[in-house]
Enzyme design. Structure first.
Site, mmCIF file in Angstrom:
data_model
loop_
_atom_site.group_PDB
_atom_site.id
_atom_site.type_symbol
_atom_site.label_atom_id
_atom_site.label_comp_id
_atom_site.label_asym_id
_atom_site.label_seq_id
_atom_site.Cartn_x
_atom_site.Cartn_y
_atom_site.Cartn_z
ATOM 1 N N GLU A 417 -2.844 2.660 -2.157
ATOM 2 C CA GLU A 417 -3.736 2.801 -1.680
ATOM 3 C C GLU A 417 -2.796 1.417 -0.802
ATOM 4 O O GLU A 417 -3.653 0.721 -0.686
ATOM 5 C CB GLU A 417 -4.849 2.779 -2.202
ATOM 6 N N GLU A 495 -5.476 11.960 -7.574
ATOM 7 C CA GLU A 495 -6.298 11.400 -8.589
ATOM 8 C C GLU A 495 -7.422 12.274 -8.967
ATOM 9 O O GLU A 495 -8.285 13.049 -7.628
ATOM 10 C CB GLU A 495 -6.901 9.909 -8.892
HETATM 11 C C1 GAL Z 1 -7.948 4.630 -7.477
HETATM 12 C C2 GAL Z 1 -7.029 3.875 -7.034
HETATM 13 C C3 GAL Z 1 -7.266 4.150 -9.078
HETATM 14 C C4 GAL Z 1 -8.838 3.367 -9.151
HETATM 15 C C5 GAL Z 1 -9.742 4.343 -9.116
HETATM 16 C C6 GAL Z 1 -10.825 3.623 -9.480
HETATM 17 O O1 GAL Z 1 -8.764 4.494 -5.897
HETATM 18 O O2 GAL Z 1 -5.845 4.976 -6.406
HETATM 19 O O3 GAL Z 1 -6.295 2.493 -8.573
HETATM 20 O O4 GAL Z 1 -8.933 1.946 -8.735
HETATM 21 O O5 GAL Z 1 -9.304 4.533 -7.673
HETATM 22 O O6 GAL Z 1 -10.940 3.532 -11.147
#
Ligand code: GAL
Length: 982
Positions: A417, A495
């Protein structure tokens, strides 16, 4: 001499350290400088004293253990924030309030190291992690500085050490220019939190070497690529290799080898030796490629069944311990996980040794995140400012260089990010020029111009499907060459499945897509560990804390509590669900029990390491069992196996006749014992309970509102009534990314007031065989609700309840004034709530378990006859919320400190599916108004819900809300329950 000004606001990498080197195991002497250091904390660099401290003047100082974070060691308190920055965006300046820790240690250099130095060798002082910036001194002389909290820095101290009473001094600032590049979603934890080591570098030693194993799947042969600073002898005894390699690059043919994969983590011990030093490496032979849109290892497609792992210890923060790291990786393997993204920085080096050994694919991520710039629309993002290029390149260089011998690392990730820009490009360029044996990953630039895989986080199911079909479009200007290239890359969902609280739902549906389209290479659940911090509360009990609990003015509450395991490494239900979804073997019992279908989802191994057994249980009694003769099924192939006659039979039962097929390890491995279950399949044939003739009950056993005074041997404290609400889960509190403009479910429920429904008894009618109670449950101010007709009767077996439920009124927002968008008030559940006397003691149940599940998290449960103790009834989420539902329950005994009651499903639509039973020590209002588990009161009663239907949980905290198929729109229902005294 006094220390010069501590400059923590200058753009650039650290200076004065030697070039980064590969992490190698060596027989050259080393000396750990971990342990007790003198420590002094100042409130800011400006106020840090310029006294004689770097020469060892530490009178009156405190002591601290290294490695540790000072704010986890009694010096200050931790603070948590996610995207938002804890101080103004004013680069490269940290705030004035910027704690500075001075560390001093006086050492006598070990004799072995002194010998090396006496012989003309050198000595290096190595720091494996200092957050966030440090100046390093030896005997009062400044050697340089560090940047990159999770990156190794080594300083040449040869000419600085005297050998006896040498003073190592380090000044550390919590915040620095580097902080602008380290805004990962985690606790702010300053200090020397990884080891400090003094290393001897012998004359004629191997200052640096890279050894990587390549595997050619067409020939089955391996090759060792060696780059070394010194001519040396390479030995791989198991392969009969003993060759001289010259300084520089060379390749050694290894002949036929067994390749490394996560499923076959075959390692070969190798050494590289000169006369004065031997370094050892555990070689793995493998080749990773993006082949025509498919991620492959050793020529075969692979699926990443992954998790994101931060380093977190509830008592120590990001301080690594071998024990916890091994525990994490073993737990992952036991739950079918085969990949880790080291979010969002390189892990402690030992983690990669473990990944090599146990078999896990690693996306090794650089220590980089500039997410705070999202708050200013990415204006001035360092990722696109050439002034920061050296800092960016230094970070990736330190990452790759340290970890490049590990076979487990299959991708380098440029960071997280941080948007797009010239410095991201420069990092990618550096990687391409220096390591061709891995792919490049980065999610922050969706154009993928610099990467080898297309990566996204929290994409919706629909988008993932389109990505699979290569029909997704991100460049609206049309399909140019760059867009075509992007669409030809394998997709990694870096993610997904945000595991915050009672979560994540919808993972199974993602997995179905990954399995369907070859381009989809799997994904990584966010995230592995909850980062709760343990404290001792005022009662002396261990309790967990989250953002805001330490007086932070800027924080993100419990958004840091979003893991598949608790901070203490207790398995959350989400992990059990994920393990089943990603199981490498899928077992399906053919409808009529003729046989089973097996789908081998391993990428590299056949099924011969698994023993497949069957077991038939009728009403909880095992009536027959055996092992199936399963011919080995090749990777990614299917097979059908017939079942023996005894398994095919179905007997009459009152609860169920259940056929369970289990695939378990034949032999122990490094991560599990023999018999460890890898996959389960089932066929459940529901039984038919039989009841005697019904008679009207004695009205004296009911109160004036027609509610029974007792159930089983237990007094009724409250209810029974009808409930459609739940204590909001974390996901319920957020609008799903698929419905960003709509109010979150919890808000809809509050607006519709289903959290405070009122009951009016419309009539009580004694009939020949029943007492009939007619109630209306409604939301204050509205005309929507549920009409319930309760028919209570006595049967020889106990007390029978036949219940008819009718939804009344409308359940969209039309009745809520001025709502700008249309939405529905889907219910959380539909069922009976009753409070029974006595604190809960436990329950036995026949249903899906052993753990809790919801409609979209029900893959990891199977039908059985289970027991749950008092502490297993609900999940101890750090922020209290709905949990604990056991689904498909046909009969259960609920035990409290006052007695027990058996409840069984005996009729209506629940006969097929059973009911969802929640037995909780707390009522929903208490759960929804208590901020921390440790603040929940001691239980005094038992709160029971028997639901005919429930909503899923979704993953709205990050990602889509509950998928339509798992929602619960307002509906009618009818079912019958039997309550018995036990
Ligand atoms: C994503 C980020 C993670 C964490 C997650 C929310 O955007 O890469 O580090 O913040 O969201 O828990």
């Amino acid at each position: 001499m006094t220390a010069p000004v501590f400059d923590v606001a200058r753009i650039g990498p650290g200076e004065g350290s030697i070039d980064p080197r590969t992490r190698l195991r060596t027989d050259a002497p080393s000396q750990s400088l971990d342990g007790c250091w003198s420590f002094r904390l100042s409130p800011s660099p400006a106020l840090a004293p310029h006294d004689e401290w770097t020469q060892g003047e530490t009178e009156g100082w405190d002591e601290i253990t290294v490695p540790a974070h000072w704010n986890m060691s009694g010096f200050g308190t931790p603070a948590y924030s996610n995207v938002q920055f804890p101080f103004p965006i004013d680069p490269p300046y940290p705030p004035d309030e910027n704690p500075v820790g001075d560390y001093v240690r006086r050492i006598d250099v070990d004799a072995e190291i002194r010998q090396v130095m006496d012989a003309g060798g050198r000595a290096l002082l190595r720091f494996d992690g200092i957050e966030s910036a440090a100046d390093v001194f030896v005997n009062g002389i400044r050697l340089g500085s560090t940047r990159g909290s999770r990156l190794t820095h080594e300083f040449d101290v040869t000419d600085r050490l005297t050998g006896a009473g040498d003073v190592i001094a380090v000044r550390v600032a919590q915040f620095s220019d580097g902080t602008y590049l380290e805004n990962q979603d985690m606790w702010w934890l300053p200090g020397i939190f990884r080891s400090v080591t003094l290393l001897a570098r012998p004359v004629g030693g191997i200052d640096d070497a890279v050894l990587t194993g390549d595997f050619d799947h067409e020939t089955g042969h391996g090759a060792v690529a060696v780059t070394t600073t010194a001519g040396a002898v390479l030995e791989v005894p198991e392969l009969g290799i003993r060759v001289d390699v010259a300084a520089g690059r060379s390749t050694v043919d290894a002949g036929a080898v067994e390749p490394w994969s996560a499923e076959t983590p075959r390692l070969y011990d190798a050494t590289l030796a000169t006369a004065s030093e031997t370094v050892s490496v555990r070689l793995g032979f493998r080749r990773v490629r993006a082949d025509d849109g498919v991620l492959t290892l050793n020529g075969r497609p692979i699926m990443l069944r992954g998790v994101n792992r931060h380093e977190h210890d509830p008592d120590r923060g990001r301080v690594h311990t071998t024990e916890l790291a091994r525990r994490d990786l073993v737990l992952m393997k036991q739950h079918n996980i085969n990949a880790v993204r080291t979010s969002h920085y390189p892990p402690h080096p030992e983690l990669l040794d473990l990944a090599d050994e146990l078999g896990l694919y690693v996306i090794d991520e650089c220590d980089l995140e500039t997410h705070e710039y999202e708050y200013v629309s990415w204006r001035g993002n360092p990722s696109d400012d050439p002034a920061w290029e050296a800092s960016f390149v230094d970070r990736i260089r330190r990452t790759v260089t340290r970890d490049r011998t590990h076979p487990s690392v299959i991708m380098w990730s440029l960071g997280n990010e941080s948007g797009a820009g010239c410095n991201i490009r420069a990092m990618a360029r550096w990687v391409r020029e220096n390591d061709a044996t891995r792919l490049i990953h980065y999610e922050g630039d969706h154009s993928s111009r610099d990467t080898d895989v297309y990566s996204r986080m929290y994409a919706s199911h629909d988008e993932v499907r389109r990505i699979g079909e290569e029909s997704d479009e991100i460049a609206p200007a049309g399909i140019g060459a760059a867009e075509l290239r992007r669409r030809s890359l394998p997709f990694v969902h870096c993610e997904f499945g945000h595991s915050m609280g009672n979560s994540p739902g919808g993972v199974k549906e993602y997995w179905e897509l990954y399995e369907r389209f070859p381009r989809l290479a799997g994904g990584f659940i966010w995230e592995w560990i909850e980062h709760a911090i343990a404290i001792e509360d005022e009662h002396g009990r261990r309790a967990f804390r989250y953002g805001g609990d330490f007086g932070e003015s800027v924080h993100d509450h419990n958004f840091v509590i979003d893991g598949l395991i608790s901070a203490d490494r207790d398995v959350r239900p989400g992990l059990v669900d994920y393990a089943a979804i990603i199981a490498p073997l899928v077992i399906t019992v053919e409808g009529d029990r003729r046989g089973i279908r097996l789908e081998n989802r391993y990428d590299h191994v056949d099924t011969s390491h698994l023993a497949v057994t069957w077991r038939r249980e009728v009403d909880g009694v095992v009536v027959a069992q055996g092992e199936l003769d399963v011919p080995p099924i090749a990777p990614r192939q299917r097979g059908v196996v017939p079942l023996p006659a005894e398994a095919r039979t179905v007997s009459a039962s009152s609860v169920a006749d259940v056929l369970t097929i289990v695939a378990a390890l034949r032999d122990a491995t490094s991560w599990a014992q023999r018999g460890h279950v890898v996959a389960t399949g089932q066929r459940v044939d529901a039984g038919a309970p039989r009841l005697g003739a019904a008679a009207a009950p004695d009205q004296g056993e009911f109160d004036r509102r027609g509610r029974p005074l007792r159930l089983g041997s237990l007094d009724v404290v409250e209810g029974p009534g009808i409930g459609i609400w739940r204590a909001p889960t974390d996901n319920d509190l957020f609008p799903g990314w698929d419905e960003p403009t709509l109010p979150p479910m919890a808000e809809r429920w509050a607006l519709a007031r289903i959290d405070r429904m009122q009951t009016r008894v419309r009539g009580i009618r004694p009939e020949a065989t029943a007492l009939v109670v007619d109630t209306r449950v409604g939301a204050p101010s509205f005309d929507s609700g549920v009409d319930a007709l309760w028919r209570w009767s006595d049967v020889p077996e106990g007390r029978l309840l036949e219940l008819d439920l009718r939804s009344i009124g409308s359940w969209d927002n039309a009745w809520i004034e001025k709502a700008p968008f249309a939405w529905t008030v889907d219910w959380a559940r539909l069922g009976i709530d009753v409070t029974l006397a006595g604190a809960p003691v436990g329950m036995e149940f026949a249903g899906y378990g052993p753990g809790p599940s919801y409609p979209d998290t029900d893959s990891g449960v199977h039908f059985g006859w289970f027991e749950a103790g008092a502490d297993e009834l609900v999940t101890p989420h750090v922020r209290p919320q709905e949990s604990g539902s056991r689904r498909g329950v046909r009969t259960a005994v609920i035990r409290t400190s006052e007695g027990a009651v058996r409840v069984s499903v005996v009729g209506g639509e629940a006969l097929d599916a059973g009911v969802a039973l929640t037995v909780s020590p707390w009522d929903r209002t208490t759960l929804s108004t208590t901020s921390h588990a440790s603040l929940l009161p001691a239980p005094t009663a038992t709160h029971v819900s028997i639901d005919i239907a429930q909503s899923g949980v979704g993953t709205a905290t990050c990602g889509p809300g509950v998928l339509p198929r798992h929602r619960l729109p307002a509906r009618d229902a009818s079912f019958a329950l039997l309550f018995e005294t036990v």
